[in-house]
Scaffold this motif. Structure first.
Motif, PDB file in Angstrom:
ATOM      1  N   GLY A 155       0.810  -1.211   0.000  1.00 41.90           N
ATOM      2  CA  GLY A 155       0.000   0.000   0.000  1.00 41.90           C
ATOM      3  C   GLY A 155       0.845   1.263   0.000  1.00 41.90           C
ATOM      4  N   GLY A 156       2.163   1.100   0.193  1.00 43.38           N
ATOM      5  CA  GLY A 156       3.061   2.250   0.138  1.00 43.38           C
ATOM      6  C   GLY A 156       3.718   2.570   1.459  1.00 43.38           C
ATOM      7  N   GLY A 157       4.864   3.180   1.365  1.00 43.01           N
ATOM      8  CA  GLY A 157       5.617   3.593   2.536  1.00 43.01           C
ATOM      9  C   GLY A 157       6.419   2.446   3.112  1.00 43.01           C
ATOM     10  N   GLU A 158       7.022   2.719   4.240  1.00 41.24           N
ATOM     11  CA  GLU A 158       7.789   1.693   4.937  1.00 41.24           C
ATOM     12  C   GLU A 158       7.560   1.835   6.426  1.00 41.24           C
ATOM     13  N   MET A 159       7.918   0.805   7.147  1.00 41.94           N
ATOM     14  CA  MET A 159       7.826   0.815   8.606  1.00 41.94           C
ATOM     15  C   MET A 159       9.186   0.456   9.167  1.00 41.94           C
ATOM     16  N   MET A 160       9.526   1.085  10.276  1.00 42.94           N
ATOM     17  CA  MET A 160      10.729   0.749  11.011  1.00 42.94           C
ATOM     18  C   MET A 160      10.276   0.178  12.354  1.00 42.94           C
ATOM     19  N   LEU A 161      10.634  -1.080  12.553  1.00 48.42           N
ATOM     20  CA  LEU A 161      10.231  -1.762  13.791  1.00 48.42           C
ATOM     21  C   LEU A 161      11.451  -1.910  14.689  1.00 48.42           C
ATOM     22  N   PRO A 162      11.298  -1.778  15.990  1.00 47.26           N
ATOM     23  CA  PRO A 162      10.050  -1.560  16.728  1.00 47.26           C
ATOM     24  C   PRO A 162       9.657  -0.086  16.856  1.00 47.26           C
ATOM     25  N   GLN A 163      10.430   0.820  16.271  1.00 44.17           N
ATOM     26  CA  GLN A 163      10.173   2.254  16.442  1.00 44.17           C
ATOM     27  C   GLN A 163       8.758   2.663  16.037  1.00 44.17           C
ATOM     28  N   SER A 164       8.211   2.062  14.985  1.00 41.59           N
ATOM     29  CA  SER A 164       6.865   2.425  14.516  1.00 41.59           C
ATOM     30  C   SER A 164       5.765   2.014  15.485  1.00 41.59           C
ATOM     31  N   THR A 165       6.076   1.170  16.439  1.00 34.49           N
ATOM     32  CA  THR A 165       5.052   0.711  17.389  1.00 34.49           C
ATOM     33  C   THR A 165       5.317   1.200  18.809  1.00 34.49           C
ATOM     34  N   PHE A 167      -7.567  -6.849  19.352  1.00 36.69           N
ATOM     35  CA  PHE A 167      -6.196  -6.362  19.551  1.00 36.69           C
ATOM     36  C   PHE A 167      -6.197  -4.845  19.742  1.00 36.69           C
ATOM     37  N   HIS A 168      -6.949  -4.145  18.917  1.00 36.85           N
ATOM     38  CA  HIS A 168      -7.019  -2.686  19.044  1.00 36.85           C
ATOM     39  C   HIS A 168      -7.615  -2.285  20.389  1.00 36.85           C
ATOM     40  N   ASP A 169      -8.602  -3.048  20.865  1.00 35.99           N
ATOM     41  CA  ASP A 169      -9.235  -2.748  22.157  1.00 35.99           C
ATOM     42  C   ASP A 169      -8.235  -2.817  23.312  1.00 35.99           C
ATOM     43  N   ILE A 170      -7.196  -3.629  23.185  1.00 32.46           N
ATOM     44  CA  ILE A 170      -6.199  -3.738  24.255  1.00 32.46           C
ATOM     45  C   ILE A 170      -4.925  -2.952  23.929  1.00 32.46           C
ATOM     46  N   GLY A 171      -5.014  -2.101  22.904  1.00 30.58           N
ATOM     47  CA  GLY A 171      -3.889  -1.234  22.562  1.00 30.58           C
ATOM     48  C   GLY A 171      -2.748  -1.946  21.867  1.00 30.58           C
ATOM     49  N   ALA A 172      -3.070  -2.959  21.067  1.00 26.46           N
ATOM     50  CA  ALA A 172      -2.028  -3.728  20.385  1.00 26.46           C
ATOM     51  C   ALA A 172      -2.188  -3.624  18.872  1.00 26.46           C
ATOM     52  N   GLU A 173      -1.057  -3.617  18.193  1.00 28.61           N
ATOM     53  CA  GLU A 173      -1.026  -3.579  16.738  1.00 28.61           C
ATOM     54  C   GLU A 173      -0.495  -4.910  16.216  1.00 28.61           C
ATOM     55  N   VAL A 174      -1.019  -5.355  15.087  1.00 23.54           N
ATOM     56  CA  VAL A 174      -0.574  -6.588  14.435  1.00 23.54           C
ATOM     57  C   VAL A 174       0.126  -6.205  13.137  1.00 23.54           C
ATOM     58  N   ILE A 175       1.293  -6.796  12.897  1.00 28.65           N
ATOM     59  CA  ILE A 175       2.061  -6.540  11.685  1.00 28.65           C
ATOM     60  C   ILE A 175       2.579  -7.875  11.165  1.00 28.65           C
ATOM     61  N   ALA A 176       2.401  -8.116   9.862  1.00 27.92           N
ATOM     62  CA  ALA A 176       2.900  -9.340   9.236  1.00 27.92           C
ATOM     63  C   ALA A 176       4.075  -8.984   8.332  1.00 27.92           C
ATOM     64  N   LEU A 177       5.046  -9.904   8.239  1.00 27.91           N
ATOM     65  CA  LEU A 177       6.251  -9.661   7.444  1.00 27.91           C
ATOM     66  C   LEU A 177       6.658 -10.935   6.719  1.00 27.91           C
ATOM     67  N   LEU A 213       5.718  -7.699  21.390  1.00 28.21           N
ATOM     68  CA  LEU A 213       6.589  -6.646  21.906  1.00 28.21           C
ATOM     69  C   LEU A 213       5.825  -5.754  22.863  1.00 28.21           C
ATOM     70  N   ARG A 214       6.494  -5.388  23.938  1.00 30.07           N
ATOM     71  CA  ARG A 214       5.934  -4.420  24.876  1.00 30.07           C
ATOM     72  C   ARG A 214       5.986  -3.027  24.239  1.00 30.07           C
ATOM     73  N   PRO A 215       5.278  -2.056  24.840  1.00 28.33           N
ATOM     74  CA  PRO A 215       5.293  -0.695  24.288  1.00 28.33           C
ATOM     75  C   PRO A 215       6.690  -0.066  24.205  1.00 28.33           C
ATOM     76  N   ASP A 216       7.643  -0.572  24.974  1.00 25.82           N
ATOM     77  CA  ASP A 216       9.006  -0.027  24.925  1.00 25.82           C
ATOM     78  C   ASP A 216       9.895  -0.748  23.911  1.00 25.82           C
TER      79      ASP A 216
END
Length: 155
Positions: free
Chosen positions: A18-28, A60-70, A122-125
């Motif tokens: 869909g475009g762009g890039e992500m840097m993990l874990p910084q993006s989360t 997942f969103h209700d508990i403040g979590a994001e899902v990412i597949a790679l 991953l934890r929020p940190d």
């Protein structure tokens, strides 16, 4: 070398369907994150896992979590996976299998070249709360177990 709980997850930058890039874990940073390294578009177990997480995405969103597949899939195959299975979470593609295997300790299949299923919570940190390594087709994170694990860790 496999990553262990409480270690900081190494930086991985990848292109996003869909475009762009992500840097993990910084993006989360600031949220819980579930990283699903899947074998590829051709794997029925991977497709089932991705659909399982998509069905549970609101929880997942209700508990403040994001899902990412790679995956190592090229853009066309990753896009096909997103479209065919109506995935709405980020799907990253074109990973360098050898580089990622060295960074995260995932098992590698050489011919054809792909990463075996590997999952991280991953934890929020950006530190690892749990890692699940598979050396073959089965043995991976499941959405319901992952949601319950994150809820447990949050309390």
């Amino acid at each position: 070398m496999r990553l262990t709980n409480d270690q900081h997850f190494p930086t991985i930058t990848a292109l996003r369907v869909g475009g762009g890039e992500m840097m993990l874990p910084q993006s989360t940073t600031g949220k819980w994150a579930v990283l699903l390294f899947y074998r590829g578009h051709w794997c029925p177990y991977c497709r089932q896992q991705l659909m399982d997480f998509e069905r549970a995405l609101e929880q997942f969103h209700d508990i403040g979590a994001e899902v990412i597949a790679l995956s190592v899939d090229p853009l066309e195959k990753a896009q096909e996976t997103v479209t065919k299975h109506h995935l709405t979470f980020p799907v990253l593609y074109g990973l360098d299998a050898h580089d990622i295997a060295q960074k995260i300790g995932a098992s590698l299949n050489e011919d054809p070249l792909y990463l075996q299923a590997t999952g991280f919570v991953l934890r929020p940190d950006g530190t690892i709360a749990v890692s699940v390594y598979s050396s073959g087709a089965i043995g991976r994170l499941a959405a319901a177990d992952t949601i319950n694990f994150i809820k447990y860790m949050q309390h």
